[in-house]
Scaffold this motif. Sequence first.
Motif, mmCIF file in Angstrom:
data_model
loop_
_atom_site.group_PDB
_atom_site.id
_atom_site.type_symbol
_atom_site.label_atom_id
_atom_site.label_comp_id
_atom_site.label_asym_id
_atom_site.label_seq_id
_atom_site.Cartn_x
_atom_site.Cartn_y
_atom_site.Cartn_z
ATOM 1 N N GLN A 251 0.776 -1.187 0.103
ATOM 2 C CA GLN A 251 0.078 0.016 0.095
ATOM 3 C C GLN A 251 0.974 1.558 -0.006
ATOM 4 O O GLN A 251 0.316 2.240 -0.930
ATOM 5 N N CYS A 252 1.793 1.306 0.973
ATOM 6 C CA CYS A 252 2.891 2.481 0.891
ATOM 7 C C CYS A 252 3.558 2.592 -0.758
ATOM 8 O O CYS A 252 3.418 3.772 -0.842
ATOM 9 N N GLN A 255 0.964 4.018 -2.927
ATOM 10 C CA GLN A 255 0.611 5.517 -2.788
ATOM 11 C C GLN A 255 1.973 6.293 -3.229
ATOM 12 O O GLN A 255 1.482 7.649 -3.739
ATOM 13 N N ALA A 289 -10.193 2.879 -5.186
ATOM 14 C CA ALA A 289 -9.100 3.376 -4.389
ATOM 15 C C ALA A 289 -9.970 2.998 -3.071
ATOM 16 O O ALA A 289 -9.346 2.683 -1.998
ATOM 17 N N ASN A 293 -8.351 0.787 0.113
ATOM 18 C CA ASN A 293 -7.834 1.370 1.296
ATOM 19 C C ASN A 293 -8.780 1.038 2.474
ATOM 20 O O ASN A 293 -8.426 1.122 3.601
ATOM 21 N N TYR A 294 -10.150 0.939 2.463
ATOM 22 C CA TYR A 294 -11.153 0.750 3.432
ATOM 23 C C TYR A 294 -11.899 -0.446 2.983
ATOM 24 O O TYR A 294 -13.187 -0.140 2.778
ATOM 25 N N ALA A 327 -12.148 9.661 3.183
ATOM 26 C CA ALA A 327 -11.338 9.148 4.323
ATOM 27 C C ALA A 327 -11.910 9.757 5.648
ATOM 28 O O ALA A 327 -12.158 9.326 6.635
#
Length: 425
Positions: A251-252, A255, A289, A293-294, A327
């Motif tokens: 994930q990093c 991003q 996205a 992420n969620y 977010a």
Amino acid sequence: MDLLLQSSIRRVLLLRSVAIALQLLAVLIAYYVLDFALALLPLLSIIAVESLFQLLSVVLLRRRIHSRAPVGAATVVWQLLADILFLTLLLMHSGGATNAFVSLLLLPVMIAAVTLPGRLTVLLTVIAIAAYSALVMMMPLHHQGEQGMQMRHHFIAMWINFVLSAVVVATLVSALSRTLAKQQRAIAQSREEQLRAEQLVSLGSAAAQATHQLATPLANLALLHDEARELSADNPTLQPVVDDMAVPLAQCQRQLDLFRARAQQLRDAHERAPHYQPLLQLVDEIRQAFTLNYPSQQLHCQLPHQGEHIEIISDPLLSAAVINVLANAVRANEEVGAERITITIRDSDSALHWRIEDQGRGFSAEMQASLGSAVIASSDGFGVALWLTNATIERIGGTLALANNEHGACIDITIPKRRYEAVTD
């Protein structure tokens, strides 16, 4: 506007205080020194009543300011009406329309033209003209024949001159005042936009520097993870831990790659004309996205009819701006244990109206007044994200507004769009 009205009332009261002193001095000098035949008692009585009115006005204004009560235009109107009345009464007992100070009736009109809206300025102008007309009609003509006719013509010409002067002052000064106020608002807005642009540049530079500094440690962590995975091949207890590390590292890295891609898109955007992006493409990008992420949250999108025929102004940071809003919605949901976030998109002639709703506690009054337009201190991190979102949306000509509903918070976003027709040939 209240500050302008307060300042105007203070000036009116100050001018009236000076006028009262000059009126009293002029009456006494004219009566006792110059031996003018004046109605001394009526004039002194009018000045005394005017002084009492002035004292009462000062006391009431101080109380209103002390209690932070709003000052409306009606207050200025009543003060200017009182000035016209007192001045008319003084002129009535000191020569009427022949008094050299009759032109002072234009002063309330000038103050109204600078301070008040157009309809109130017209009202005071009509009242000032009516007061002057009353003075002209009340003035006796003692001369007969040709001399009397000449005097009558002279006073009619003076009346016409006063009417024209009042109309010119009311229209010209009012127009100049509105133009000046408009220019001041434009200058203030330009300064605010310049300050916001400087803040965005500073924040973007800091983000770019932080991303650059994180690139090397992240690459080292990826190498260490690969080595750890090789070493854990013979150790079943470490294998799940090493596998779990792969997800946040990936994930990093994504991003970081996304930030680099956005930066390149921003550089390219300055070199080409604005273009449009299909709505469905943007929504799919946001969904992907969000799901990545969620994964524990549910995103429901309600698209407008014939959404496949709608394009919106493209911006490299638009999808990121919407993700920032989502977010915050996710954070609000997690605080109350909720999982549902809804995006409703409505179509209009020139724009798309997005409403993003969560199931959290909603925005406080302070947040609704400040978020999106300024960076404020927030332990939840709402300020910077929504500020950046608002800046991105304003850059493409849209708007952002915060509100609450019965289920939680909602954010309304307006994004310009264009509708293109399907190719038929």
